[in-house]
Design a protein around this motif. Structure first.
Motif, short mmCIF file in Angstrom:
data_model
loop_
_atom_site.label_atom_id
_atom_site.label_comp_id
_atom_site.label_asym_id
_atom_site.label_seq_id
_atom_site.Cartn_x
_atom_site.Cartn_y
_atom_site.Cartn_z
N SER A 193 4.66 -10.72 -6.25
CA SER A 193 4.43 -9.30 -6.55
C SER A 193 3.20 -8.78 -5.81
O SER A 193 3.22 -7.67 -5.25
N TYR A 194 2.14 -9.58 -5.79
CA TYR A 194 0.91 -9.24 -5.08
C TYR A 194 1.17 -9.09 -3.58
O TYR A 194 0.68 -8.16 -2.93
N GLN A 227 3.10 -5.87 -2.73
CA GLN A 227 2.25 -4.67 -2.82
C GLN A 227 1.49 -4.43 -1.52
O GLN A 227 1.28 -3.28 -1.12
N HIS A 228 1.09 -5.52 -0.86
CA HIS A 228 0.31 -5.40 0.37
C HIS A 228 1.18 -5.36 1.62
O HIS A 228 0.79 -4.77 2.63
N PRO A 250 4.92 -4.44 2.01
CA PRO A 250 6.25 -4.03 1.50
C PRO A 250 7.38 -4.23 2.49
O PRO A 250 8.55 -4.22 2.09
#
Length: 211
Positions: A144-145, A148-149, A151
């Motif tokens: 998920s992290y 976010q950075h 995509p």
């Protein structure tokens, strides 16, 4: 102790990065002008402060990771809370501690990442204790992290199966599902969607499943 060690095992995985929905993988040290090693190290360092999922009543904390070349290793502690219980001392045969709902019992799990430069796949080793492990918890947070950075890219964590087990599947197993994937969406299907979807925004998957 022998009884403890009998309950400890390790699970191995490959870790790789690809462009979103792409069938090929990128070099670990050069995807979107970034290095997975540096990105992962920062993620683990930032987890040194406990991450508290209040909704799930779960806590995760990563101790300061150690670096050796392009290997990262360390300890991740996880545990749940939200209930009370009594801890009993089996040697003294008396109650030792009454756990409060706010107390989280943290279990330590060892991990090691090996992310060689210029390669498309790295190695991940995670400790397990009995049926417990940190693969879904730790790597779920990391994926998920990562998204976010970055995509436009995906990070993949896949289990490694021993060659003898693969051979056993080949000799005695049978296929019950075949999955066919095309790594883009036909233009006429894109035109039917309300959103501005382009062929490279997704993929088409077709499954054949035996009853």
């Amino acid at each position: 102790p022998k009884g403890y060690m009998a309950n400890v095992s390790v699970a191995t995985y490959t870790i790789s990065v690809s462009k979103k929905f792409a069938p090929t993988f990128e070099p670990l040290d050069n995807f979107e002008n970034a290095d997975l090693f540096a990105f992962l190290l920062k993620f683990l360092q930032d987890r040194n402060s406990p991450l508290n999922n209040k909704e799930a009543k779960f806590l995760i904390r990563a101790h300061d990771p150690k670096v050796d070349g392009r290997q990262i290793c360390g300890i991740v502690e996880t545990g749940d809370y939200g209930y009370s219980e009594e801890l009993y001392d089996t040697e003294k045969k008396q109650a030792a501690y009454h756990r409060k709902p706010a107390d989280a019992g943290l279990k330590p799990f060892f991990y090691i990442f090996d992310l060689p430069k210029g390669e498309t796949h790295g190695l991940l080793i995670l400790q397990r204790f009995k049926t417990s492990g940190i693969r879904h918890l730790l790597m779920g947070y990391f994926q998920s992290y990562f998204e976010q950075h970055y995509p436009n890219s995906s990070v993949h964590i896949e289990p490694i199966v021993h060659p003898k087990i693969w051979q056993e599947f080949a000799d005695t197993g049978s296929a019950t599902k075949i999955r066919l994937r095309k790594f883009n969406i036909p233009q006429d299907v894109c035109d039917m969607m309300k959103q501005n979807v382009k062929p490279d925004d997704g993929y088409v998957e077709y499954s054949i499943i035996a009853r």
